[in-house]
Design a protein around this motif. Structure first.
Motif, PDB file in Angstrom:
ATOM      1  N   SER A  78       0.830  -1.212   0.000  1.00 33.41           N
ATOM      2  CA  SER A  78       0.000   0.000   0.000  1.00 33.41           C
ATOM      3  C   SER A  78       0.862   1.258   0.000  1.00 33.41           C
ATOM      4  CB  SER A  78      -0.927   0.006   1.214  1.00 33.41           C
ATOM      5  OG  SER A  78      -0.186  -0.053   2.415  1.00 33.41           O
TER       6      SER A  78
ATOM      7  N   PHE B  10      -1.809 -11.851   0.339  1.00 34.37           N
ATOM      8  CA  PHE B  10      -3.244 -11.890   0.057  1.00 34.37           C
ATOM      9  C   PHE B  10      -4.064 -11.924   1.350  1.00 34.37           C
ATOM     10  CE2 PHE B  10      -3.310 -13.688  -4.555  1.00 34.37           C
ATOM     11  CZ  PHE B  10      -2.635 -12.544  -4.960  1.00 34.37           C
TER      12      PHE B  10
ATOM     13  N   GLY C  70      -4.867  -8.722   2.779  1.00 35.90           N
ATOM     14  CA  GLY C  70      -5.716  -7.858   1.968  1.00 35.90           C
ATOM     15  C   GLY C  70      -4.975  -7.005   0.965  1.00 35.90           C
ATOM     16  N   TYR C  71      -3.809  -7.478   0.476  1.00 36.50           N
ATOM     17  CA  TYR C  71      -2.986  -6.682  -0.436  1.00 36.50           C
ATOM     18  C   TYR C  71      -3.131  -7.110  -1.895  1.00 36.50           C
ATOM     19  CZ  TYR C  71      -0.361  -4.520   3.393  1.00 36.50           C
ATOM     20  OH  TYR C  71       0.007  -3.793   4.493  1.00 36.50           O
ATOM     21  N   GLU C  72      -4.081  -7.960  -2.193  1.00 33.61           N
ATOM     22  CA  GLU C  72      -4.202  -8.483  -3.562  1.00 33.61           C
ATOM     23  C   GLU C  72      -4.374  -7.358  -4.573  1.00 33.61           C
ATOM     24  OE1 GLU C  72      -6.906 -11.683  -6.114  1.00 33.61           O
ATOM     25  OE2 GLU C  72      -7.345 -11.269  -4.004  1.00 33.61           O
ATOM     26  N   ASP C  73      -5.294  -6.443  -4.323  1.00 33.01           N
ATOM     27  CA  ASP C  73      -5.550  -5.347  -5.270  1.00 33.01           C
ATOM     28  C   ASP C  73      -4.337  -4.421  -5.375  1.00 33.01           C
ATOM     29  OD1 ASP C  73      -8.079  -6.338  -5.712  1.00 33.01           O
ATOM     30  OD2 ASP C  73      -9.016  -5.065  -4.183  1.00 33.01           O
ATOM     31  N   GLU C  74      -3.691  -4.140  -4.227  1.00 34.01           N
ATOM     32  CA  GLU C  74      -2.531  -3.241  -4.250  1.00 34.01           C
ATOM     33  C   GLU C  74      -1.383  -3.826  -5.072  1.00 34.01           C
ATOM     34  OE1 GLU C  74      -4.292  -3.823  -1.573  1.00 34.01           O
ATOM     35  OE2 GLU C  74      -4.414  -2.087  -0.224  1.00 34.01           O
TER      36      GLU C  74
ATOM     37  N   LYS D 166      -1.557  -6.019  -7.548  1.00 38.94           N
ATOM     38  CA  LYS D 166      -1.901  -5.975  -8.975  1.00 38.94           C
ATOM     39  C   LYS D 166      -1.703  -4.576  -9.542  1.00 38.94           C
ATOM     40  CE  LYS D 166      -5.246  -9.772  -8.851  1.00 38.94           C
ATOM     41  NZ  LYS D 166      -6.666 -10.162  -8.985  1.00 38.94           N
ATOM     42  N   GLU D 167      -2.058  -3.573  -8.750  1.00 42.13           N
ATOM     43  CA  GLU D 167      -1.915  -2.201  -9.232  1.00 42.13           C
ATOM     44  C   GLU D 167      -0.446  -1.773  -9.261  1.00 42.13           C
ATOM     45  OE1 GLU D 167      -4.367   2.011  -8.699  1.00 42.13           O
ATOM     46  OE2 GLU D 167      -4.767   0.296  -7.384  1.00 42.13           O
TER      47      GLU D 167
ATOM     48  N   SER E  25       1.259  -2.816 -12.425  1.00 38.21           N
ATOM     49  CA  SER E  25       0.945  -1.991 -13.602  1.00 38.21           C
ATOM     50  C   SER E  25       1.896  -0.810 -13.754  1.00 38.21           C
ATOM     51  CB  SER E  25      -0.500  -1.484 -13.510  1.00 38.21           C
ATOM     52  OG  SER E  25      -0.651  -0.557 -12.443  1.00 38.21           O
TER      53      SER E  25
ATOM     54  N   ASP F   8      -2.689 -19.030  -2.028  1.00 30.89           N
ATOM     55  CA  ASP F   8      -2.418 -17.618  -2.280  1.00 30.89           C
ATOM     56  C   ASP F   8      -1.067 -17.426  -2.952  1.00 30.89           C
ATOM     57  OD1 ASP F   8      -4.806 -16.847  -1.215  1.00 30.89           O
ATOM     58  OD2 ASP F   8      -4.022 -16.456   0.795  1.00 30.89           O
TER      59      ASP F   8
END
Length: 552
Positions: free
Chosen positions: A144, A173, A176-180, A182-183, A186, A204
């Motif tokens: 994050s 994961f 709760g860092y899965e979305d972070e 992936k971003e 990018s 995971d």
């Protein structure tokens, strides 16, 4: 994907490492690489993507840090500009600090050429911007925090990054860092060398491997998840909820538990309840949980490692999750928790002799990582678990899982021989002390400690910068005093100590010899009476002048 088998054994000098790295390794007194280092370093120097799977305390951090530093030094020989070459992601701030410390130790002889910064602390982005403007070679952060700097363009990696490292990958994961993650990817270039390090190969980790790695080498060492039975001894002690506190009190006061100890519980409230309970018996402890400020947690671990205090009461990382579907799952907590804090995972507790599971862990992986805090390197350690009747199935699951890595077919958990009837006197003291720690007392203790630590870390920050010795004196095991203390409880009377443990507890077993008569040098019975009369002025006083007159 390929599994790595046996290869020819080697040492650090056979790996063609820079002399400055070898000097730093010699300063750390590492005589030879661990198994994971011996296998991983050559593969990483070849430029392969690697998934490292090895048990806690096996040296995974150095396994990826050494090749990253070596390749950056190679790049510096032909580089025309300074750029960020490596990004290291870890799920907790404490682990980021630990990794940063390891990189600093390994770059001790080349710190001008290879610079490393840790940007995990939760401060304003603008205050960390000067660190990133200097373009350090290695950046360490939580997902994050890294994402926040990438979005604000304080950190630009699109055309410079060569290495991506994710440590404790199986927690990324679950925290709760899965979305972070992936971003963050990018913002990275299309081609880079990736390294995943983990103590387990969970689902995971498999998902993260597909997301990050490209045709990786899976380095899965054939070794148990924990140290062998000759190094780490597992004990269990049958104890219901009402007896756990009394047993712990007796073990600590009778010196049956010696050395640095981590006591694990399953919730933050239990941390403070146990601290306030032991505080009544003058047993100093400190707590470590997700609700304390990050710098306080790091400072507590540092002082524990320095030997300033010997007992830490820690809540497990399961307390950080919003919900848990295990057999002992409770209600969802409404308290705000720091998902970037982990206790049983990642933190480098040093020279821990004992791990005590006051509450048995909720699953196998939690037990592995709790017990992994001790018996690190070549040191011995013990893991003692208090097990109630309803926790017995959990212990059986752990035992069945861990016995797969041991050749011995017997029971992994040894029974801790402890007769509760011999310390029955401790139970009466314990019940009163345990009942005294009410929910209100726990709540007041939590608020008081957080306010106290915020004051210490913020209001006196500039003072402690100028007076580092005073900062070392700052203690995290101070009494909270939200429960009425009774000074006499600090001492254990001789009559409470079992006869078999009196010598261990420092109480003499010798009885006073009775007074014997008739031997040379002893006073006879008659003489004793005479001496007593002579020494007593009321008995030895003589009166005169009161004689009766004779009748004439």
């Amino acid at each position: 994907m390929a599994d790595v088998g046996d290869s020819k054994a080697c040492n650090f000098h056979d790996m063609e490492l820079d002399d400055r790295i070898l000097k730093a390794i010699a300063k750390l007194r590492w005589t030879e690489p661990t198994l994971i280092q011996e296998k991983a370093i050559p593969l990483l120097l070849e430029g392969k993507d690697v998934l490292l799977r090895a048990r806690t305390g096996s040296g995974k951090t150095a396994a990826f840090a050494i090749p990253v530093i070596q390749k950056i030094l190679n790049y510096k020989q032909v580089a025309k500009e300074q750029v960020v070459k490596a990004l290291v992601l870890a799920p907790s701030k404490e682990l980021c600090q630990q990794i940063h410390k390891n990189f600093l130790e390994l770059t001790d002889k080349c710190c001008r050429e290879v610079r490393c910064v840790d940007i995990s602390p939760q401060v304003d982005l603008s205050s960390q911007r000067p660190l990133l403007i200097e373009l350090p070679d290695i950046v360490i952060a939580t997902p994050s925090r890294a994402l926040a700097h990438l979005k604000s363009q304080n950190l630009v990696l699109k055309h410079s990054l060569e290495f991506l490292v994710i440590d404790e990958a199986d927690l990324i994961f679950s925290f709760g860092y899965e979305d972070e993650v992936k971003e963050v990817i990018s913002f990275l270039p299309a081609v880079y060398q990736a390294i995943l390090a983990s103590a387990t190969l969970s689902d995971d980790v498999v998902n993260l491997k597909k997301l990050v790695l490209h045709n990786p080498v899976t380095l899965k060492l054939e070794e148990p998840e924990l140290a062998p039975a000759s190094q780490l001894t597992h004990y269990h002690l049958a104890a219901e909820e009402d007896d756990k506190a009394a047993i712990l009190y007796a073990l600590l006061k009778l010196h049956l538990v010696r050395g640095k100890t981590i006591i694990f519980v399953n919730s933050v409230d239990r941390c403070y309840k146990l601290k306030l309970y032991l505080e009544q018996f003058k047993i100093p402890t400190c707590v470590l949980n997700s609700e304390l400020p990050a710098n306080v947690r790091c400072h507590s671990v540092h002082q524990f490692n320095q030997g300033i205090y010997d007992i830490i009461i820690a809540s497990d990382e399961k307390a950080l999750e919003e919900s848990y579907s295990g057999p002992l799952a409770g209600k969802k907590s409404k308290r705000k928790k720091d998902k970037e804090s982990g206790v049983s995972r990642g933190i480098d507790f040093q020279f821990v002799s004992n791990v005590i599971n006051f509450d048995f862990p909720l699953d196998v992986h939690s037990y592995v990582h709790r017990a992994g805090r001790t018996a690190r390197g070549n040191n011995q350690g013990t893991a003692l678990s208090f097990v109630s009747v309803r926790e017995r199935p959990l212990m059986e699951q752990v035992e069945n899982h861990l016995k797969q890595g041991y050749s011995d077919d017997g029971s992994l958990f040894k029974k801790y021989e402890f007769k509760m009837e011999e310390v029955e006197g401790f139970r009466y003291r314990s019940k009163d002390a345990w009942r005294a720690v009410t929910r209100i007392a726990v709540r007041e203790a939590r608020l008081k400690e957080i306010k106290q630590e915020i004051f210490n870390s913020e209001k006196l920050k500039s003072y402690f910068v100028d007076n580092p010795r005073d900062f070392q004196v700052l203690r995290h095991d101070k009494a909270l005093h939200t429960v009425k203390l009774q000074p006499h409880l600090a001492d254990v009377p001789d009559y409470l100590v079992p006869h078999s443990l009196k010598r261990l507890a420092g109480v003499s077993n010798k009885r006073k010899r009775p007074f014997s008569r008739g031997t040379t040098g002893n006073i006879s019975k008659t003489k004793a009476r005479y001496e007593a009369k002579r020494n007593n002025p009321l008995l030895s006083m003589e009166f005169s002048g009161f004689k009766k007159k004779k009748k004439s």
